[in-house]
Design an enzyme around this catalytic site. Structure first.
Site, PDB file in Angstrom:
ATOM      1  N   GLU A   1      -2.368  -9.358   3.369  1.00  0.00           N
ATOM      2  CA  GLU A   1      -2.948  -9.906   4.571  1.00  0.00           C
ATOM      3  C   GLU A   1      -4.255 -10.100   4.712  1.00  0.00           C
ATOM      4  O   GLU A   1      -4.931 -10.852   5.311  1.00  0.00           O
ATOM      5  CB  GLU A   1      -2.138  -8.936   5.544  1.00  0.00           C
ATOM      6  CG  GLU A   1      -2.981  -7.952   6.068  1.00  0.00           C
ATOM      7  CD  GLU A   1      -2.953  -6.764   5.117  1.00  0.00           C
ATOM      8  OE1 GLU A   1      -3.418  -5.809   5.193  1.00  0.00           O
ATOM      9  OE2 GLU A   1      -1.992  -6.764   4.096  1.00  0.00           O
TER      10      GLU A   1
ATOM     11  N   CYS B   1       0.707  -1.051  -0.082  1.00  0.00           N
ATOM     12  CA  CYS B   1      -0.051  -0.083  -0.171  1.00  0.00           C
ATOM     13  C   CYS B   1       0.789   1.363   0.055  1.00  0.00           C
ATOM     14  O   CYS B   1       1.302   1.472  -1.177  1.00  0.00           O
ATOM     15  CB  CYS B   1      -1.054  -0.167   1.424  1.00  0.00           C
ATOM     16  SG  CYS B   1      -2.366   1.079   0.945  1.00  0.00           S
TER      17      CYS B   1
ATOM     18  N   HIS C   1      -3.886  -5.020   0.018  1.00  0.00           N
ATOM     19  CA  HIS C   1      -3.641  -5.668   1.100  1.00  0.00           C
ATOM     20  C   HIS C   1      -3.633  -7.360   1.202  1.00  0.00           C
ATOM     21  O   HIS C   1      -4.563  -7.863   1.166  1.00  0.00           O
ATOM     22  CB  HIS C   1      -4.262  -5.304   2.334  1.00  0.00           C
ATOM     23  CG  HIS C   1      -3.869  -3.761   2.586  1.00  0.00           C
ATOM     24  ND1 HIS C   1      -3.156  -3.347   3.958  1.00  0.00           N
ATOM     25  CD2 HIS C   1      -4.347  -2.449   2.216  1.00  0.00           C
ATOM     26  CE1 HIS C   1      -3.044  -2.116   4.239  1.00  0.00           C
ATOM     27  NE2 HIS C   1      -3.633  -1.674   3.030  1.00  0.00           N
TER      28      HIS C   1
END
Length: 367
Positions: free
Chosen positions: A345, A257, A343
């Site tokens: 994750e 990001c 993202h």
């Protein structure tokens, strides 16, 4: 607080919405943006990348499963400036919840508004572009509230990572059983990112945002992770300088990001402020290396210049957004450094892109 107290949401262009106050009685302002995720509101509110922003949750009902502190916090505190929703639930059904979202906001001193037409707000922001806004249950006169709104700084050119970073360096993981030492630059790191690194054998030292490169190198890391975070990346010259030096070491580097934007800037590629950004859990991204599509979690209001990447001799595009063709991933051809705008994750989901952490550890294994 009287749950039926009136509140006013006022946008920078003068558009006003009247609804019911939630959280605490007060006034708050910031850049208004919307998140289309149908779950995971607690992860959104504690994501440091949302610092300085008012979040519009597009899901019809917010608060219905309450708050669970142990598993769903992405940082130590709520980071949003305010919240806007259609229907706000002061009761919850999940038996494992610690308390209601209303109690959570009261503890965090968050001001919000419900019972407004969030579909209309989203359509307006999509058409007019992102802008500042203000919520108040204290000032209900639009002219008076607009005077307060004009005091809020624009996100364009605003450096915010130093507001959310750790004050002191700290360690995450098990040094004795880990395979690699990874220096993590905290520009607004999420706990789930650290969990993904440590679960793959990384012992992490998390450094404050403005830690000098020389101090980071004293720890003798095997690689670098450049975190997500809030604000305008172009205002972070200190971070761009650090990332440039980290890339030049030849050690593996992975950015997510804001970290993606900083890798681009360190490579001489400019960033720009988007019309209304990407925020949600269902953004389609094409991996240009494999040809496969990933459904991704995203939260960003800035992007990197595609023309400058395509003309750059040492940078290639690895991922592209299938909705608007913005750049979602790059990698250096001359160094083991790569990044993605979204993202991987993906807390709370989806998990299509977690392979990127494996790609990072493969680079670490090769050193």
């Amino acid at each position: 607080m009287n749950k039926k107290k009136e509140a006013l949401l006022l946008l920078e262009d003068g558009t006003a919405y009247r609804g019911i106050a939630l959280g605490i009685d007060g006034t708050t302002g910031g850049e208004i943006c919307f998140n289309t995720g149908m779950t995971g509101y607690q992860e959104i509110y504690t994501d440091p990348s949302y610092y300085g922003q008012i979040i519009v949750n597009t899901t019809s009902h917010i608060g219905n499963y309450g708050v669970q502190l142990e598993d769903e916090e992405e940082s130590a505190s709520v980071k949003i400036k305010g919240m806007v929703c259609n229907t706000f639930s002061t009761i919850y059904s999940r038996t494992t919840a610690d308390f209601s979202l209303q109690q959570y906001f009261e503890r965090a001193k968050i001001v919000g508004i419900s019972d407004v037409d969030t579909r209309h707000i989203v359509r307006h922001v999509r058409q007019k572009g992102v802008m500042n806004a203000i919520i108040s249950s204290q000032i209900l006169d639009e002219k008076e509230l607009m005077a307060e709104l004009h005091k809020i700084p624009s996100m364009d050119g605003l450096e915010l990572s130093s507001e959310v970073t750790t004050n002191e360096a700290y360690y995450v993981g098990n040094e004795g059983s880990s395979s690699w030492r990874v220096a993590v630059m905290d520009y607004g790191i999420k706990k789930s990112i650290l969990n993904n690194l440590t679960s793959r054998g990384c012992y992490c030292k998390v450094f404050p945002a403005k830690t000098p490169f020389e101090e980071v190198m004293k720890w003798q890391p095997d690689g670098f992770f450049i975190s997500n975070g809030p604000g305008d990346p172009a205002a972070m010259t200190y971070a761009v300088d650090n990332v440039t030096q980290m890339v030049n070491t030849g050690k593996p580097l992975f950015g997510i990001c804001l970290g993606h934007q900083l890798l681009a800037l360190s490579s001489g590629i400019n960033t720009y402020k988007m019309h209304h950004g990407h925020r949600g859990l269902n953004h389609p991204v094409k991996n240009m290396l494999t040809g496969l599509c990933e459904i991704t979690s995203q939260n960003h209001g800035f992007a990197v210049n595609p023309d400058e990447i395509e003309s750059h001799p040492d940078v290639e595009i690895t991922h592209v957004n299938l909705n608007d063709k913005t750049i979602e991933g790059i990698r250096r051809k001359d160094y083991p450094a790569f990044s993605v705008q979204y993202h991987p994750e993906a807390s709370p989901g989806p998990h299509d892109s977690r392979y990127l952490f494996d790609d990072f550890t493969k680079l670490l294994s090769a050193i």
